[in-house]
Design an enzyme around this catalytic site. Sequence first.
Site, mmCIF file in Angstrom:
data_model
loop_
_atom_site.group_PDB
_atom_site.id
_atom_site.type_symbol
_atom_site.label_atom_id
_atom_site.label_comp_id
_atom_site.label_asym_id
_atom_site.label_seq_id
_atom_site.Cartn_x
_atom_site.Cartn_y
_atom_site.Cartn_z
ATOM 1 N N CYS A 1 7.449 87.716 0.419
ATOM 2 C CA CYS A 1 8.641 88.086 -0.370
ATOM 3 C C CYS A 1 9.270 86.857 -1.025
ATOM 4 C CB CYS A 1 9.644 88.812 0.511
ATOM 5 S SG CYS A 1 9.095 90.475 0.940
ATOM 6 N N GLU B 1 12.499 93.655 0.383
ATOM 7 C CA GLU B 1 12.782 92.777 -0.762
ATOM 8 C C GLU B 1 11.848 93.089 -1.928
ATOM 9 O OE1 GLU B 1 12.322 91.976 2.382
ATOM 10 O OE2 GLU B 1 13.417 90.166 2.974
HETATM 11 N N1 THU Z 1 10.320 93.272 6.785
HETATM 12 C C1 THU Z 1 11.034 93.385 5.636
HETATM 13 O O1 THU Z 1 11.168 94.470 5.067
HETATM 14 N N2 THU Z 1 11.606 92.262 5.131
HETATM 15 C C2 THU Z 1 11.620 91.068 5.757
HETATM 16 O O2 THU Z 1 12.203 90.146 5.233
HETATM 17 C C3 THU Z 1 10.936 90.887 7.033
HETATM 18 C C4 THU Z 1 10.086 92.024 7.463
HETATM 19 C C5 THU Z 1 9.755 94.488 7.360
HETATM 20 C C6 THU Z 1 8.275 94.647 7.258
HETATM 21 C C7 THU Z 1 8.001 95.578 8.423
HETATM 22 O O3 THU Z 1 8.204 96.902 8.019
HETATM 23 C C8 THU Z 1 9.050 95.229 9.437
HETATM 24 O O4 THU Z 1 10.066 94.541 8.732
HETATM 25 C C9 THU Z 1 8.559 94.379 10.587
HETATM 26 O O5 THU Z 1 7.880 93.271 10.131
#
Ligand code: THU
Length: 143
Positions: A103, A69
């Site tokens: 985020c 995000e």
């Molecule tokens: N992650 C995201 O990219 N967005 C989210 O809304 C939740 C978590 C990613 C961060 C990390 O690379 C992986 O998911 C595990 O936490």
Amino acid sequence: MAQMRRPTSNIQHPTSGAALIEAALAVRHNAHAPFSRFQVGAAIEDSSGRIHTGCNVENVTYGLTVCAERVAVFKAISEGARKFTRVAVAADTDELTPPCGACRQILWEFCGDVELILVNLRGKTETLRLKDLFPRPFDASFL
Ligand code: THU
């Protein structure tokens, strides 16, 4: 065949939600997630209908990882976009994956109470507003 006219109520949403969802699902494949193996895609639509995308980019320190995000928001901002209408977040979970706390703060800062579409790989979707997930934000009104 008669030309379809775009309903005026769509002015704030120049693309279809389907296009935004497709963009989030597609960019998810670019995730750099060798540590968690948890791939996330995000797509954000600006007020001119342009779609900006982002995937999570992990780092070996873990703490420097950036979520999908935030990548999408920062890419959009750096392209000059300033007003946003919708955000889609795609992940491979039965329970739809919501944006993390960090985020939510960033999304609030740049998008306010934006429409948020959560989606998984099996076509399950849920549409909510950021305020539902982030009811009492700290923002510039407190400064
Ligand atoms: N992650 C995201 O990219 N967005 C989210 O809304 C939740 C978590 C990613 C961060 C990390 O690379 C992986 O998911 C595990 O936490």
